[in-house]
Design an enzyme around this catalytic site. Sequence first.
Site, PDB file in Angstrom:
ATOM      1  NE  ARG A  88     -21.062 -43.904  31.008  1.00 36.75           N
ATOM      2  CZ  ARG A  88     -22.001 -43.678  31.923  1.00 36.75           C
ATOM      3  NH1 ARG A  88     -22.422 -44.638  32.698  1.00 36.75           N
ATOM      4  NH2 ARG A  88     -22.529 -42.484  32.059  1.00 36.75           N
ATOM      5  CE1 TYR A 116     -12.688 -52.128   8.109  1.00 30.12           C
ATOM      6  CE2 TYR A 116     -14.513 -51.027   9.190  1.00 30.12           C
ATOM      7  CZ  TYR A 116     -13.683 -52.117   9.058  1.00 30.12           C
ATOM      8  OH  TYR A 116     -13.853 -53.192   9.879  1.00 30.12           O
ATOM      9  CE  LYS A 130      -8.243 -52.812  11.581  1.00 32.12           C
ATOM     10  NZ  LYS A 130      -9.072 -51.977  10.728  1.00 32.12           N
TER      11      LYS A 130
HETATM   12  C1  LIG Z   1     -10.418 -51.507  10.734  1.00 29.67           C
HETATM   13  C2  LIG Z   1     -10.789 -50.181  10.226  1.00 29.67           C
HETATM   14  C3  LIG Z   1     -11.862 -49.463  10.767  1.00 29.67           C
HETATM   15  C4  LIG Z   1     -12.744 -50.030  11.862  1.00 29.67           C
HETATM   16  O1  LIG Z   1     -12.030 -50.191  13.047  1.00 29.67           O
HETATM   17  P1  LIG Z   1     -12.378 -51.333  14.150  1.00 29.67           P
HETATM   18  O2  LIG Z   1     -11.338 -51.111  15.177  1.00 29.67           O
HETATM   19  O3  LIG Z   1     -12.293 -52.657  13.450  1.00 29.67           O
HETATM   20  O4  LIG Z   1     -13.770 -51.062  14.610  1.00 29.67           O
HETATM   21  C5  LIG Z   1     -12.119 -48.199  10.264  1.00 29.67           C
HETATM   22  N1  LIG Z   1     -11.379 -47.659   9.269  1.00 29.67           N
HETATM   23  C6  LIG Z   1     -10.340 -48.329   8.717  1.00 29.67           C
HETATM   24  C7  LIG Z   1      -9.555 -47.684   7.638  1.00 29.67           C
HETATM   25  C8  LIG Z   1     -10.009 -49.603   9.180  1.00 29.67           C
HETATM   26  O5  LIG Z   1      -8.988 -50.269   8.627  1.00 29.67           O
END
Ligand SMILES: *Cc1c(COP(=O)(O)O)cnc(C)c1O
Length: 384
Positions: free
Chosen positions: A52, A105, A203
């Site tokens: 973990r 976000y 992303k």
């Molecule tokens: C997608 C995103 C998040 C959240 O991330 P996840 O991996 O979907 O939990 C946070 N901040 C920004 C700017 C994002 O584009």
Amino acid sequence: MSRKSWSPRSLAAQAMGTIDPVTKAVVPPIHVATTYIRDEDNGYATGFIYGRPDNATTHEAEGLLAMLEEAKAGALLFGSGSAAATAVFQALSPGDHVVVSKVMYWALRNWLMTEARRWGLAVEFVETDDLKAVKAAVRPGVTKLVWIETPSNPLWTITDIAAVAEIAHKAGAKLAVDSTCASPIHTRPLTLGADIVMHSATKVLNGHSDVIAGALCAREDDEFWGRVKTVRKGQGGILGPFEAYLLMRGMRTLHVRQERQSASAMALAERLSAHPRVARVLYPGLPQHPGHDVAARQMENGFGFMLSVQVTGGEAAAIGTAAHVELYKRATSLGGVESLIEHRASIEGAGSPCPTDLLRLSTGIEDVDDLYDDLDQALKAGHA
Ligand SMILES: *Cc1c(COP(=O)(O)O)cnc(C)c1O
């Protein structure tokens, strides 16, 4: 010729150049073990005790990201960007005051407005591109954290990281930056005074729309970072080894993808600015963008892969345009090699500053003329 240190581009391309000592494989193995043998003296000389907190594949990907972000205290990977972000807020104590960007976000904003407040955090939303507003909101000795996102979803508002770091530090607060849409190729917030950098690694860091992951990087291994580590360990938020492996593979090409994607985004922003069906293009690379001067100072290698357009003809024309794309994919998320288009107002919850005529564009690596032609025909068809 021998050099003491290679550039981040070279180190990333080779995932830090680690070679498996047993096989000499140039690609590291995926470590899947959940537990490790204890030494005869009852210790754990390797430092690996239980899966973990301890996984070598995850640690390797963390090392690569820490190098890219110039994070002296290292990086921690989480099962999602949201898990990474919320770990920072959960490292605070009930009653603590935090100042956060109003434009950010949407899902994290919703979490801050509901769960974080239920848990006792005093969350104050501020236009963080306005330094006077930040100064007025940050209370010396009371504010424990300033959280900014830059460029921020979906208006690509730019916040001056160095200036906000100074305001936060003077008041005894930490500064954390959601740098998902800048990535270390454009901005390294820790070198500008930030204490913590957060990424949705889902992303552009991974870049292939096939991993959900998050990351935190820190400048100093201090008490607060220790709390963040305790939160990840205690809540079991670590990223699994398969995802960590894919993320590491993605980060090997981050420079190449980001340079191409932001060059295409700049070209699209310029061409769309002259399109008769586009009322406004939001992109920090454009001189008329309100954050352009700050962006030019704190970003390099371009201004990122994200832009938004406000179409003439309002919400119906925006949704109509998205309905007619052929090459762009109509989907949420961002940062992958494929270009995505989304009508944001349909997804953003209460309190969103997103206009209803706005389409968000994530620029991939396709031929940029194809991308423009697809938008051009969709804008025409969508206004019919
Ligand atoms: C997608 C995103 C998040 C959240 O991330 P996840 O991996 O979907 O939990 C946070 N901040 C920004 C700017 C994002 O584009």
